[in-house]
Design an enzyme around this catalytic site. Structure first.
Site, short mmCIF file in Angstrom:
data_model
loop_
_atom_site.label_atom_id
_atom_site.label_comp_id
_atom_site.label_asym_id
_atom_site.label_seq_id
_atom_site.Cartn_x
_atom_site.Cartn_y
_atom_site.Cartn_z
N LYS A 81 -11.71 -33.56 7.19
CA LYS A 81 -12.86 -34.30 6.65
C LYS A 81 -14.13 -33.69 7.22
O LYS A 81 -14.15 -33.18 8.35
CB LYS A 81 -12.79 -35.78 7.04
CG LYS A 81 -13.56 -36.70 6.12
CD LYS A 81 -12.81 -36.97 4.82
CE LYS A 81 -13.51 -38.01 3.98
NZ LYS A 81 -12.72 -38.40 2.81
N GLY A 182 -18.07 -54.13 -2.57
CA GLY A 182 -18.55 -52.85 -3.03
C GLY A 182 -18.75 -52.85 -4.54
O GLY A 182 -18.11 -53.62 -5.27
N GLY A 184 -19.63 -49.49 -5.98
CA GLY A 184 -19.77 -48.07 -6.25
C GLY A 184 -18.73 -47.58 -7.24
O GLY A 184 -18.15 -48.36 -7.99
N VAL A 186 -15.57 -46.31 -7.02
CA VAL A 186 -14.20 -46.81 -6.95
C VAL A 186 -14.15 -48.30 -7.26
O VAL A 186 -13.32 -48.76 -8.05
CB VAL A 186 -13.58 -46.52 -5.57
CG1 VAL A 186 -12.23 -47.20 -5.42
CG2 VAL A 186 -13.45 -45.00 -5.37
#
Length: 349
Positions: A81, A182, A184, A186
């Site tokens: 990552k 959330g 966003g 996804v």
């Protein structure tokens, strides 16, 4: 002297690379956790951290999660990552993206990058001008690759349905209340899938306008971000940032299921056992949210087409069922069971 080896989230990482160019305000950390199964693959996160050590912790945790995710998804890839440290204004220049591309290229293919929080397909195009070790690039109709978000969303939704089936005995989310943290990429995909099947959605996001926009599309209700974790619902689906399941927040949960797409949802390893002790069914995040890496890895490796991507994503519920079955038989929490499975797969069992 404090070193990365002393950090609680250092987990025999194979490599940590730090890149700096003060002239363009570029700072990045690439963490390679494991290359046991293949080159380390994982996206790049562009985020503003109050303290640099928070960025290092994120890189360590996220790269370990990618090792586990790729292994549990059956991919011939290791885990890595990047965190690119953004300034307060989150200014992202072509020069910064070029520097990041050169940084990735300097690792010689040991690490393969793609988009993550704060990075877009357009950003990956710029990065790809400076390295070939990048995935998640635009593709034509009927080809694999591109934005991983929709594929992540699909896998999360299928995993969420598997949790509903196991815990509530229902084959559909119709009529169920899902608390979605959330709004966003996804989260929006999960919301659309759930709404199409008749679920009722409560949505929270730090960006109130974004939450309202999604709520209007799926006929959901916007709630304050401070309330989403204590809402009475059938499922809590965390699809924002991680470390939200703590000793305090778990004690306040009012749901029988936690199943969402955020990475590193558990603040500490002990929090998986806390969920288990409360009888809350947990879908380990790196198993349920593997759809995106499945898509971009198939693009990068060139080992199949859309049918292979769909079949790999469709296998996510089966992997979760295997984890939950072993959890039931052993008495261990699902997160611990999944970690042990993943560790064996990367040669650390």
């Amino acid at each position: 002297m404090s070193t990365p080896w002393d950090l609680p989230d250092f987990d025999a990482h194979e490599q940590l690379a730090f890149f700096t160019d003060p002239a363009i305000d570029f700072k990045a950390i690439v963490a390679v956790h494991s290359t046991h199964l293949g080159p380390a693959a994982g996206g790049a996160r562009f985020w503003h951290y109050v303290e640099d050590d928070q960025a290092l912790t994120d890189a360590l945790r996220l790269s370990r999660g990618m090792s586990y995710k790729n292994a549990m998804a059956g991919l011939p890839l290791g885990g890595g990552k990047t965190v690119v440290l953004a300034n307060k204004d989150r200014t992202k220049s072509p020069e910064l993206l070029a520097a990041f591309g050169r940084a990735v290229d300097s690792l010689g293919g040991r690490y393969i990058t793609a988009e993550d929080v704060g990075m877009s397909v357009a950003d990956m195009i710029e990065v790809a001008r400076h390295t070939k070790y990048v995935a998640g690039l635009p593709v034509g109709e009927g080809q694999v690759g591109g934005d991983p978000g929709p594929h992540t969303s699909l896998g999360v939704f299928l995993g969420l349905k598997a949790a509903v089936r196991r815990k509530l005995g229902k084959d559909s989310v119709a009529g169920l209340h899902i608390a979605l943290q959330g709004a966003g990429s996804v989260a929006s995909g999960v919301a659309r899938h759930a709404a199409a099947e008749g679920a009722r959605l409560s949505i929270a996001d730090v960006d109130a306008d974004r939450a309202q926009e999604l709520a209007s599309v799926v006929e959901g209700t916007v709630v304050d971000p401070a309330e989403i974790m204590t809402l009475e619902a059938d499922v809590l689906s965390p699809c924002a940032l991680g470390a939200i399941l703590t000793e305090q927040s778990i004690a306040s949960l009012n749901v029988p299921i936690v199943a969402g797409g955020a990475n590193n949802q558990l603040a500490t390893p002990g929090d998986g056992d806390r969920l288990h002790a409360r009888g809350i069914l947990y879908a380990p995040d790196y198993v349920i949210n593997a759809g995106g890496i499945i898509n971009v890895s198939t693009e990068y490796l060139g080992d199949g087409g859309p049918d292979l991507v769909r079949s790999r994503i469709a296998a996510i519920p089966d992997r979760l069922e295997q984890i939950w079955a072993e959890s039931d038989s052993s008495g261990r929490d699902p997160a611990d069971v999944a970690d042990a499975m993943a560790q064996r797969l990367i040669g650390r069992g």
